[in-house]
Design a protein around this motif. Sequence first.
Motif, mmCIF file in Angstrom:
data_model
loop_
_atom_site.group_PDB
_atom_site.id
_atom_site.type_symbol
_atom_site.label_atom_id
_atom_site.label_comp_id
_atom_site.label_asym_id
_atom_site.label_seq_id
_atom_site.Cartn_x
_atom_site.Cartn_y
_atom_site.Cartn_z
ATOM 1 N N ILE A 90 0.948 -1.148 -0.077
ATOM 2 C CA ILE A 90 -0.059 0.032 0.121
ATOM 3 C C ILE A 90 0.900 1.286 -0.046
ATOM 4 N N LYS A 91 0.587 2.094 -0.928
ATOM 5 C CA LYS A 91 1.170 3.446 -0.923
ATOM 6 C C LYS A 91 -0.023 4.673 -1.183
ATOM 7 N N GLY A 92 0.169 5.380 -0.124
ATOM 8 C CA GLY A 92 -1.095 6.291 -0.040
ATOM 9 C C GLY A 92 -2.394 5.760 -0.158
ATOM 10 N N ASP A 93 -3.183 6.218 -1.147
ATOM 11 C CA ASP A 93 -4.717 5.698 -1.308
ATOM 12 C C ASP A 93 -4.747 4.514 -2.352
ATOM 13 N N SER A 94 -3.611 3.896 -2.704
ATOM 14 C CA SER A 94 -3.756 2.798 -3.547
ATOM 15 C C SER A 94 -3.061 1.473 -2.924
ATOM 16 N N ILE A 95 -3.429 0.477 -3.691
ATOM 17 C CA ILE A 95 -2.846 -0.943 -3.293
ATOM 18 C C ILE A 95 -2.352 -1.461 -4.495
ATOM 19 N N PHE A 96 -1.166 -1.895 -4.254
ATOM 20 C CA PHE A 96 -0.409 -2.389 -5.512
ATOM 21 C C PHE A 96 -0.455 -3.974 -5.254
ATOM 22 N N LEU A 97 -0.985 -4.673 -6.259
ATOM 23 C CA LEU A 97 -0.846 -6.241 -6.409
ATOM 24 C C LEU A 97 0.173 -6.756 -7.358
ATOM 25 N N SER A 98 1.134 -7.398 -6.850
ATOM 26 C CA SER A 98 2.110 -8.113 -7.747
ATOM 27 C C SER A 98 2.008 -9.319 -7.695
ATOM 28 N N CYS A 99 1.485 -10.110 -8.885
ATOM 29 C CA CYS A 99 1.221 -11.423 -9.258
ATOM 30 C C CYS A 99 2.375 -12.261 -9.033
ATOM 31 N N PRO A 133 2.739 -4.196 -11.191
ATOM 32 C CA PRO A 133 1.629 -4.360 -10.431
ATOM 33 C C PRO A 133 0.333 -3.927 -10.776
ATOM 34 N N THR A 134 -0.758 -4.434 -10.441
ATOM 35 C CA THR A 134 -2.090 -3.953 -10.723
ATOM 36 C C THR A 134 -2.214 -2.964 -9.704
ATOM 37 N N ILE A 135 -2.925 -1.944 -10.148
ATOM 38 C CA ILE A 135 -3.195 -0.836 -8.942
ATOM 39 C C ILE A 135 -4.698 -0.755 -8.627
ATOM 40 N N TRP A 136 -5.133 -0.497 -7.434
ATOM 41 C CA TRP A 136 -6.245 -0.333 -7.097
ATOM 42 C C TRP A 136 -6.407 0.970 -6.206
ATOM 43 N N ILE A 137 -7.369 1.662 -6.462
ATOM 44 C CA ILE A 137 -7.377 2.925 -5.510
ATOM 45 C C ILE A 137 -8.532 2.511 -4.347
ATOM 46 N N GLN A 159 -10.154 -0.670 -9.747
ATOM 47 C CA GLN A 159 -9.026 -0.907 -10.279
ATOM 48 C C GLN A 159 -8.823 0.125 -11.178
ATOM 49 N N VAL A 160 -7.552 0.676 -11.258
ATOM 50 C CA VAL A 160 -7.275 1.618 -12.089
ATOM 51 C C VAL A 160 -7.284 1.244 -13.580
ATOM 52 N N GLY A 161 -7.664 1.913 -14.536
ATOM 53 C CA GLY A 161 -7.806 1.563 -16.090
ATOM 54 C C GLY A 161 -8.833 0.359 -16.352
#
Length: 142
Positions: free
Chosen positions: A86-95, A121-125, A133-135
């Motif tokens: 997690i960074k700020g308001d984002s979750i980064f998922l590394s598969c 990583p996939t980014i979620w807000i 999910q972003v995008g």
Amino acid sequence: MKICKAMIIKNYRSNIIFILSVILINACSSSLDTKEYPIVYSSKNTQFNMFFYNGNFPIDAKLILNKDKSYFSETCVLNEKGIWNIKGDSIFLSCHERSFKIESMNNVDSLKQALVCRETPTIWIIKSNRIKQVGSNALLFE
């Protein structure tokens, strides 16, 4: 008398500004720090969500965030495991691993490309009790 009223109004405004600042800071801070694990986000397949999000809504999707920073993601077709950050308001998922829910599909050569994990990583807000999910139109609720 006028000085006393002016001081009361000034103190009242200061208190309101302070209270609003505290509320704003709490609303912007990550709620993951105070949650009990595992944290489960899933699609809420209600008629309202399907209508409100114009049918662009994941069906039977689930994301589980574990305390050890591992995650499990499930859609109607694929399962995915990896590490979250997690960074700020984002979750980064590394598969790290992907597989089809129907195991026999994992051996079909023409489908193996779908099992390759992304390098980035996939980014979620994070927004209150939901993540997006972003995008993508993927939206999950806690």
